[in-house]
Design a protein around this motif. Structure first.
Motif, PDB file in Angstrom:
ATOM      1  N   VAL A   3      37.601   7.930   1.804  1.00  0.00           N
ATOM      2  CA  VAL A   3      36.753   8.970   2.376  1.00  0.00           C
ATOM      3  C   VAL A   3      35.983   9.650   1.262  1.00  0.00           C
ATOM      4  CG1 VAL A   3      38.260   9.401   4.347  1.00  0.00           C
ATOM      5  CG2 VAL A   3      38.558  10.732   2.272  1.00  0.00           C
ATOM      6  N   LEU A   4      34.871  10.230   1.616  1.00  0.00           N
ATOM      7  CA  LEU A   4      34.055  10.947   0.653  1.00  0.00           C
ATOM      8  C   LEU A   4      34.509  12.388   0.609  1.00  0.00           C
ATOM      9  CD1 LEU A   4      31.661  10.477  -1.236  1.00  0.00           C
ATOM     10  CD2 LEU A   4      30.160  11.176   0.611  1.00  0.00           C
ATOM     11  N   GLY A   5      34.923  12.861  -0.569  1.00  0.00           N
ATOM     12  CA  GLY A   5      35.376  14.239  -0.721  1.00  0.00           C
ATOM     13  C   GLY A   5      34.214  15.187  -0.918  1.00  0.00           C
ATOM     14  N   LYS A   6      34.478  16.476  -0.802  1.00  0.00           N
ATOM     15  CA  LYS A   6      33.448  17.490  -1.025  1.00  0.00           C
ATOM     16  C   LYS A   6      32.856  17.390  -2.420  1.00  0.00           C
ATOM     17  CE  LYS A   6      34.187  21.430   1.911  1.00  0.00           C
ATOM     18  NZ  LYS A   6      34.407  22.866   1.907  1.00  0.00           N
ATOM     19  N   ASN A   7      33.655  16.913  -3.375  1.00  0.00           N
ATOM     20  CA  ASN A   7      33.189  16.780  -4.747  1.00  0.00           C
ATOM     21  C   ASN A   7      32.310  15.542  -4.940  1.00  0.00           C
ATOM     22  OD1 ASN A   7      35.137  14.803  -4.569  1.00  0.00           O
ATOM     23  ND2 ASN A   7      36.451  15.646  -6.162  1.00  0.00           N
ATOM     24  N   LEU A   9      33.192  12.448  -4.606  1.00  0.00           N
ATOM     25  CA  LEU A   9      33.940  11.295  -5.085  1.00  0.00           C
ATOM     26  C   LEU A   9      34.635  10.584  -3.938  1.00  0.00           C
ATOM     27  CD1 LEU A   9      35.537  12.913  -8.253  1.00  0.00           C
ATOM     28  CD2 LEU A   9      33.536  11.425  -8.148  1.00  0.00           C
ATOM     29  N   LEU A  10      34.792   9.288  -4.098  1.00  0.00           N
ATOM     30  CA  LEU A  10      35.530   8.497  -3.138  1.00  0.00           C
ATOM     31  C   LEU A  10      37.016   8.790  -3.319  1.00  0.00           C
ATOM     32  CD1 LEU A  10      35.547   6.142  -1.046  1.00  0.00           C
ATOM     33  CD2 LEU A  10      35.916   4.628  -2.995  1.00  0.00           C
ATOM     34  N   LYS A  14      45.620   5.509  -1.264  1.00  0.00           N
ATOM     35  CA  LYS A  14      46.768   5.241  -2.136  1.00  0.00           C
ATOM     36  C   LYS A  14      46.599   5.810  -3.540  1.00  0.00           C
ATOM     37  CE  LYS A  14      49.483   1.174  -3.514  1.00  0.00           C
ATOM     38  NZ  LYS A  14      49.552  -0.291  -3.396  1.00  0.00           N
ATOM     39  N   TYR A  15      45.373   5.727  -4.104  1.00  0.00           N
ATOM     40  CA  TYR A  15      45.142   6.088  -5.506  1.00  0.00           C
ATOM     41  C   TYR A  15      44.381   7.399  -5.710  1.00  0.00           C
ATOM     42  CZ  TYR A  15      46.674   1.314  -6.282  1.00  0.00           C
ATOM     43  OH  TYR A  15      47.408   0.154  -6.296  1.00  0.00           O
ATOM     44  N   GLY A  16      44.033   8.090  -4.646  1.00  0.00           N
ATOM     45  CA  GLY A  16      43.287   9.334  -4.791  1.00  0.00           C
ATOM     46  C   GLY A  16      41.875   9.058  -5.285  1.00  0.00           C
ATOM     47  N   SER A  17      41.319   9.990  -6.057  1.00  0.00           N
ATOM     48  CA  SER A  17      39.941   9.829  -6.531  1.00  0.00           C
ATOM     49  C   SER A  17      39.865   9.308  -7.966  1.00  0.00           C
ATOM     50  CB  SER A  17      39.176  11.149  -6.419  1.00  0.00           C
ATOM     51  OG  SER A  17      39.789  12.139  -7.221  1.00  0.00           O
ATOM     52  N   PHE A  18      40.998   9.051  -8.579  1.00  0.00           N
ATOM     53  CA  PHE A  18      40.996   8.514  -9.941  1.00  0.00           C
ATOM     54  C   PHE A  18      40.914   6.995  -9.895  1.00  0.00           C
ATOM     55  CE2 PHE A  18      42.966  12.677 -10.584  1.00  0.00           C
ATOM     56  CZ  PHE A  18      42.218  13.132 -11.650  1.00  0.00           C
TER      57      PHE A  18
END
Length: 154
Positions: A3-7, A9-10, A14-18
């Motif tokens: 999903v696209l976060g407010k920041n 970033l994708l 499982k791995y978050g945005s990193f």
């Protein structure tokens, strides 16, 4: 993919945005990135609060420290932002506070687990060519990294 976060970033489940994505091929028939309202970005505002420049609220994100620290030419306002934030390269504050990154799995790829650096300094930048080229920031070259170190010293 996530999903696209407010920041901006994708955020991978499982791995978050990193995460790194090398190349993404999209057609109009497919949309592998869900919009915020369809996905699981919590819209909690933590990233907005953590951003020292307010870049997340700026639609063009021109005050993003990660963006600024990688630019070739800086204006005086951008230099001031880097200096005040003590930013040498990148930022990640928005990612560090994102609840979607809590408990995110670390990559199993050994390359991303070894020889990590905690701080960018002259020793890291002046490393021999082969070692320097293994770093994600090496694509921009040493000149910009040295410039960012000098801005912090001013």
């Amino acid at each position: 993919l996530g999903v696209l976060g407010k920041n901006g970033l994708l955020i991978h489940e499982k791995y978050g945005s990193f995460i790194f994505i090398g190349t993404l091929f999209l057609s109009k028939a497919q949309n592998p990135i869900k919009k915020r309202e369809e996905g699981s970005c919590l819209s909690c505002g933590a990233c907005e609060k953590a951003c020292p420049t307010g870049a997340i609220l700026d639609p063009e994100r021109k005050k993003c420290l990660s963006f600024i620290s990688q630019k070739k030419d800086l204006n005086p306002e951008e230099e001031k932002l880097l200096k005040e934030a003590k930013c040498k390269w990148g930022c990640d504050l928005c990612q560090n506070v994102c609840p979607m990154n809590k408990g995110a799995q670390k990559t199993p790829i050994p390359f991303f687990q070894k020889d990590l650096i905690s701080s960018l300094n002259e020793e890291v930048i002046s490393a021999e060519k082969k070692e320097f080229q293994t770093r994600a920031f090496s694509w921009r070259g040493r000149k910009i990294l040295y410039r960012n170190l000098e801005i912090e010293k001013k």
